[in-house]
Design a protein around this motif. Sequence first.
Motif, short mmCIF file in Angstrom:
data_model
loop_
_atom_site.label_atom_id
_atom_site.label_comp_id
_atom_site.label_asym_id
_atom_site.label_seq_id
_atom_site.Cartn_x
_atom_site.Cartn_y
_atom_site.Cartn_z
N ASP A 172 -4.03 14.45 -2.68
CA ASP A 172 -3.04 14.58 -3.21
C ASP A 172 -1.48 13.79 -3.13
OD1 ASP A 172 -4.46 16.24 -4.35
OD2 ASP A 172 -4.33 17.85 -3.02
N SER A 173 -1.77 13.08 -2.30
CA SER A 173 0.03 12.14 -2.01
C SER A 173 0.50 11.56 -3.46
CB SER A 173 -1.26 10.96 -0.96
OG SER A 173 -1.50 11.63 0.07
N ARG A 174 0.96 11.91 -3.14
CA ARG A 174 2.48 10.77 -3.77
C ARG A 174 3.59 10.29 -3.29
NH1 ARG A 174 5.11 14.65 -5.92
NH2 ARG A 174 6.23 13.13 -7.70
N VAL A 175 3.38 8.72 -3.51
CA VAL A 175 3.92 7.86 -2.61
C VAL A 175 4.91 7.48 -3.54
CG1 VAL A 175 3.52 5.88 -0.91
CG2 VAL A 175 1.55 7.81 -1.32
N LEU A 176 6.22 6.95 -2.81
CA LEU A 176 7.12 6.67 -2.99
C LEU A 176 7.43 4.65 -1.86
CD1 LEU A 176 10.28 5.12 -4.49
CD2 LEU A 176 11.33 6.67 -3.17
N ASP A 177 6.96 3.55 -2.54
CA ASP A 177 6.95 2.71 -2.19
C ASP A 177 8.88 1.83 -2.22
OD1 ASP A 177 6.93 0.14 -0.11
OD2 ASP A 177 5.97 -0.67 -1.44
N ILE A 178 9.38 2.43 -1.42
CA ILE A 178 10.30 1.42 -1.44
C ILE A 178 10.99 0.43 -0.78
CG2 ILE A 178 13.28 1.41 0.18
CD1 ILE A 178 13.01 4.62 0.53
N GLY A 179 10.93 -0.77 -2.00
CA GLY A 179 10.96 -2.42 -1.56
C GLY A 179 9.74 -3.13 -2.09
N ALA A 180 9.54 -3.25 -3.25
CA ALA A 180 8.30 -3.64 -3.23
C ALA A 180 7.53 -4.51 -2.72
CB ALA A 180 7.83 -3.25 -4.95
N ILE A 237 10.61 -10.63 -8.75
CA ILE A 237 9.85 -10.18 -7.91
C ILE A 237 9.17 -8.51 -8.08
CG2 ILE A 237 9.95 -8.97 -5.52
CD1 ILE A 237 12.06 -10.59 -4.84
N ALA A 238 10.09 -7.77 -8.88
CA ALA A 238 10.01 -5.88 -10.32
C ALA A 238 8.49 -6.91 -10.98
CB ALA A 238 10.57 -5.68 -10.80
N ASP A 239 8.94 -7.97 -11.96
CA ASP A 239 7.86 -8.57 -13.08
C ASP A 239 6.49 -8.95 -11.83
OD1 ASP A 239 9.82 -7.68 -14.87
OD2 ASP A 239 10.49 -9.80 -15.39
N VAL A 240 6.90 -10.34 -11.17
CA VAL A 240 5.49 -10.59 -10.03
C VAL A 240 4.15 -9.52 -10.08
CG1 VAL A 240 4.62 -11.70 -8.41
CG2 VAL A 240 6.77 -12.84 -10.36
N ALA A 241 5.39 -8.58 -9.04
CA ALA A 241 4.70 -7.30 -8.80
C ALA A 241 3.70 -6.97 -9.34
CB ALA A 241 5.55 -6.82 -7.65
N THR A 242 4.32 -6.19 -10.44
CA THR A 242 3.69 -5.84 -11.47
C THR A 242 2.08 -6.61 -11.79
OG1 THR A 242 5.79 -5.04 -12.06
CG2 THR A 242 4.13 -4.58 -14.12
N GLU A 243 2.37 -7.34 -12.53
CA GLU A 243 1.61 -8.69 -12.77
C GLU A 243 0.47 -8.32 -11.28
OE1 GLU A 243 0.54 -13.53 -13.19
OE2 GLU A 243 2.80 -12.52 -13.23
N VAL A 292 8.88 -0.07 -10.54
CA VAL A 292 9.97 0.16 -11.03
C VAL A 292 11.31 -0.59 -10.40
CG1 VAL A 292 12.21 1.28 -11.63
CG2 VAL A 292 9.60 2.73 -11.10
N SER A 293 12.08 -1.58 -11.70
CA SER A 293 12.72 -2.57 -11.12
C SER A 293 14.46 -1.80 -11.05
CB SER A 293 12.80 -3.43 -12.20
OG SER A 293 13.59 -4.44 -11.98
N ARG A 294 13.91 -1.46 -9.88
CA ARG A 294 15.06 -0.66 -9.38
C ARG A 294 15.37 -0.79 -8.03
NH1 ARG A 294 15.00 2.95 -14.13
NH2 ARG A 294 14.65 4.59 -13.08
N LYS A 295 16.74 -0.01 -7.20
CA LYS A 295 16.67 0.13 -5.84
C LYS A 295 16.49 1.78 -6.01
CE LYS A 295 20.39 -1.36 -3.26
NZ LYS A 295 21.80 -1.65 -3.72
#
Length: 364
Positions: free
Chosen positions: A102-110, A136-142, A156-159
């Motif tokens: 049931d964990s919903r996680v936010l990772d800050i700084g992908a 970095i966000a685009d490569v992390a998505t890949e 998500v590509s935002r702070k």
Amino acid sequence: MAKNDKHETMARETFEPMVTAATGDGRKLATLALLARGIGLESRAYPLAREAQALSPDDADVASMTHELIAGDVPGWHFYMVLDEARNKAFEAAIRRAVGPDSRVLDIGAGTGLLAMMAARAGAGSVVSCEMNPAIADVATEIVALNGYADRVSIVSRKSTELDADADLGGRVNLIVSEIVSNNLLAEEVLPTMADAVARLLAPGGRMIPEAGQIVVSLADWDGYGRDRMDDVAGFDMRPFNRLEQRPLRLKVGDRGIELRGEPVDLFDFDFTTGGPWPDQQRSVELIADGNYINGVIQWIRLKVDAQSIYENRPKPETMSNWAALFMPFDREIAPPPGTKIRVEGAHDGNRVRIWVDEALIPI
């Protein structure tokens, strides 16, 4: 208006029509991406460079023009960080203890998406990972898709401070994972980021990884100090230039030339789970000399990842850490008697950390 300012203003006014005219032409778009950066349209440079590469994947000239626009703002420490096995093991152990179905996680700084994928592999129901650098966000998505976690991990590509808890996260999360600390713990805006995350994005009773961090100091002797300082050069006295040496010095924690002298002391301690506030602070601590030679104070960090996992980049031969130890050298090497108390001063403003010693007060 200066001549160059007029040219830049004219270029901006005609820029989008030029982009429209270059549609479908990778080389022209690459040229326009370079122009965008040159005239202050930074937000347009990266997407145009990406589009140019996609249109001309085998064109070496396009690759050469656009590589700096895409990778130039990616810090090199990302590569060392992901290869830090001790860090990875400490974080994954804590993540496994904290995560359930049931964990919903936010990772800050992908970054690469590593910690987000660890949370998904541990069984988290959903993971949102935010990254402010679009490349970095685009490569992390890949990478997430490549490893089969695109169904549970979204980048998500935002702070994190720009996230909306409901719209972006589907409501407050019950676990926040982050790894945005720096060599001095604070310089990556960790304190304001944690304060905002606890206040807006974390559900009551939610958990944070890491839970806390300390800035640690010790007396030390480093045999490399003075190696690069100027003295006589081609018959000229260059010693005044030494005043411009960057301090503190960044040292690899595995440097064999570092000798810790006496017991280390925690200079500052931050409990991230409280959400702050963490006001500017100045503090003094006493370090006890062990009777050996010393030529400075060295600083490193310790992370309480959770109650059972501690990560510390304490200097020791043959150890590896993506974080450097920071060395504040004395003007000279000294050997105070065993048991001598040396007062170390520290101050932070929530971002910068200063550490210094009044050498005139050291009994020798």
